[in-house]
Design an enzyme around this catalytic site. Structure first.
Site, PDB file in Angstrom:
ATOM      1  N   SER A  20       0.826  -1.193   0.000  1.00 45.68           N
ATOM      2  CA  SER A  20       0.000   0.000   0.000  1.00 45.68           C
ATOM      3  C   SER A  20       0.861   1.244   0.000  1.00 45.68           C
ATOM      4  O   SER A  20       0.355   2.355   0.088  1.00 45.68           O
ATOM      5  CB  SER A  20      -0.893   0.008   1.252  1.00 45.68           C
ATOM      6  OG  SER A  20      -0.079   0.019   2.416  1.00 45.68           O
ATOM      7  N   SER A 140      -4.138  -5.548  10.355  1.00 46.18           N
ATOM      8  CA  SER A 140      -5.137  -4.766   9.629  1.00 46.18           C
ATOM      9  C   SER A 140      -6.387  -4.684  10.486  1.00 46.18           C
ATOM     10  O   SER A 140      -6.587  -5.478  11.409  1.00 46.18           O
ATOM     11  CB  SER A 140      -5.463  -5.459   8.298  1.00 46.18           C
ATOM     12  OG  SER A 140      -6.642  -4.955   7.723  1.00 46.18           O
ATOM     13  N   TYR A 153      -7.854 -13.656   2.684  1.00 41.86           N
ATOM     14  CA  TYR A 153      -6.884 -12.612   3.050  1.00 41.86           C
ATOM     15  C   TYR A 153      -7.059 -12.224   4.515  1.00 41.86           C
ATOM     16  O   TYR A 153      -6.085 -12.130   5.276  1.00 41.86           O
ATOM     17  CB  TYR A 153      -7.076 -11.382   2.163  1.00 41.86           C
ATOM     18  CG  TYR A 153      -6.445 -10.129   2.721  1.00 41.86           C
ATOM     19  CD1 TYR A 153      -5.070  -9.972   2.741  1.00 41.86           C
ATOM     20  CD2 TYR A 153      -7.243  -9.102   3.227  1.00 41.86           C
ATOM     21  CE1 TYR A 153      -4.488  -8.824   3.267  1.00 41.86           C
ATOM     22  CE2 TYR A 153      -6.677  -7.952   3.741  1.00 41.86           C
ATOM     23  CZ  TYR A 153      -5.302  -7.817   3.770  1.00 41.86           C
ATOM     24  OH  TYR A 153      -4.739  -6.687   4.292  1.00 41.86           O
ATOM     25  N   LYS A 157      -4.608 -12.323   8.258  1.00 40.37           N
ATOM     26  CA  LYS A 157      -4.380 -11.275   9.259  1.00 40.37           C
ATOM     27  C   LYS A 157      -4.792 -11.760  10.651  1.00 40.37           C
ATOM     28  O   LYS A 157      -4.140 -11.448  11.645  1.00 40.37           O
ATOM     29  CB  LYS A 157      -5.134 -10.001   8.868  1.00 40.37           C
ATOM     30  CG  LYS A 157      -4.604  -9.350   7.598  1.00 40.37           C
ATOM     31  CD  LYS A 157      -3.114  -9.009   7.715  1.00 40.37           C
ATOM     32  CE  LYS A 157      -2.588  -8.292   6.495  1.00 40.37           C
ATOM     33  NZ  LYS A 157      -1.148  -7.972   6.593  1.00 40.37           N
TER      34      LYS A 157
END
Length: 299
Positions: A20, A140, A153, A157
């Site tokens: 990012s 996250s 995904y 995390k």
């Protein structure tokens, strides 16, 4: 002998789908503050701007054990140990649970979990020997709850959250601290512009969930604008802000266990505790893109 100050950061290239921009911003920020920084990526040719700043750049692929060993060996030889490991590299796999090929799921976990875990294992012996070290895990807001379309995904995390909590108390007696970074959505990070950008295999975006994926892309558009976001995009955080918090975690004598960045990541877990599970589930269906049988989606 003073503990090593060498910082190893993964995922420092931007614009590859694996970043990012946070890794790059963190590398620059720490380098300019005087830390010896080793910035790594799968494609070191994308690190030319960091190298031009005087930052050490190296190839590191979390699915390639030899590349990880090479980087750690070099830092150990030059500094005695990795002083700070910042596990930033990851990518976001898009796909519904039943339609995502298991080979894709395995690749997602290989990078986001297994590779990160193995790199962390590799730095631990020298950290233990010097009696100091710091491991920073990039989690996250979606390490706290999950939504349709990115469950695998988000599961990675969740896994890093658990690994971090376990590791923290295993390495504490050796002077090693483990920190988790939990940012709210990052402006420009993992934001698709078309369904094709989602990177799914042929057929995944068709059929049962075609309308969902179209709306999924439209919904995430709010987080695409970096400079002047609108609506819910205003609650997203800039990569520079995340880098600033990571620097704080590196410098703190006694860092927090978790650094939560932005309003959503601080607010939503409290909402869930207050709402209860059924009301929370209704909130997720209201706020996030949700598949609806037989109903087309509109922006």
């Amino acid at each position: 002998m003073a503990p090593s100050r060498a910082i190893l950061i993964t995922g420092t290239s931007s614009g590859t789908g694996l970043s990012s921009g946070t890794g790059k911003e963190t590398a620059l920020r720490l380098h300019r503050a005087g830390w010896p920084v080793y910035a790594t990526a799968r494609d070191p040719e994308r690190l030319g701007d960091l190298a031009a700043e005087g930052i050490q750049t190296m190839h590191l692929d979390l699915t390639d054990e030899q590349s990880m060993e090479t980087v750690v060996k070099r830092i150990n030889e030059e500094h005695g140990s990795v002083g700070v490991l910042i596990n930033n590299a990851a990518y976001s796999l898009n796909g519904t649970f039943g339609e995502t090929p298991m080979d894709d799921v395995r690749r997602q976990f290989e990078t986001n979990v297994f590779g990160t875990a193995r790199l962390t294992q590799l730095v631990l012996p020298a950290m233990r020997e010097q009696g100091a070290g710091r491991i920073i895990m990039m989690s996250s807001i979606f390490g706290m709850f999950a939504t349709p379309g990115r469950g695998y995904y988000q599961a990675t995390k969740f896994a890093l959250e658990a690994i971090s909590d376990s590791l923290r108390n295993e390495v504490r007696p050796f002077g090693i601290k483990v920190v988790v970074i939990q940012p709210s959505p990052i402006r420009g990070g993992f934001v698709p512009t078309t369904v094709d950008d989602l990177g799914m295999t042929d057929g995944q975006a068709d059929g049962l969930y075609s309308g969902f994926w179209e709306f999924f892309v439209q919904w995430h558009g709010a987080y695409r604008e970096i400079e002047n976001p609108r609506g819910r995009g205003k609650t997203a955080v800039r990569a520079e802000k995340v880098a600033e918090v990571i620097e704080r975690a590196v410098n703190a004598k006694n860092p927090r266990i978790r650094y939560r960045i932005g309003v959503p990541v601080r607010l939503l877990p409290r909402q869930r505790a207050i709402f209860g599970e059924r009301a929370w589930d209704r909130f997720v269906r209201f706020f996030f893109p949700i598949p609806e049988k037989g109903q087309p989606f509109e922006s």
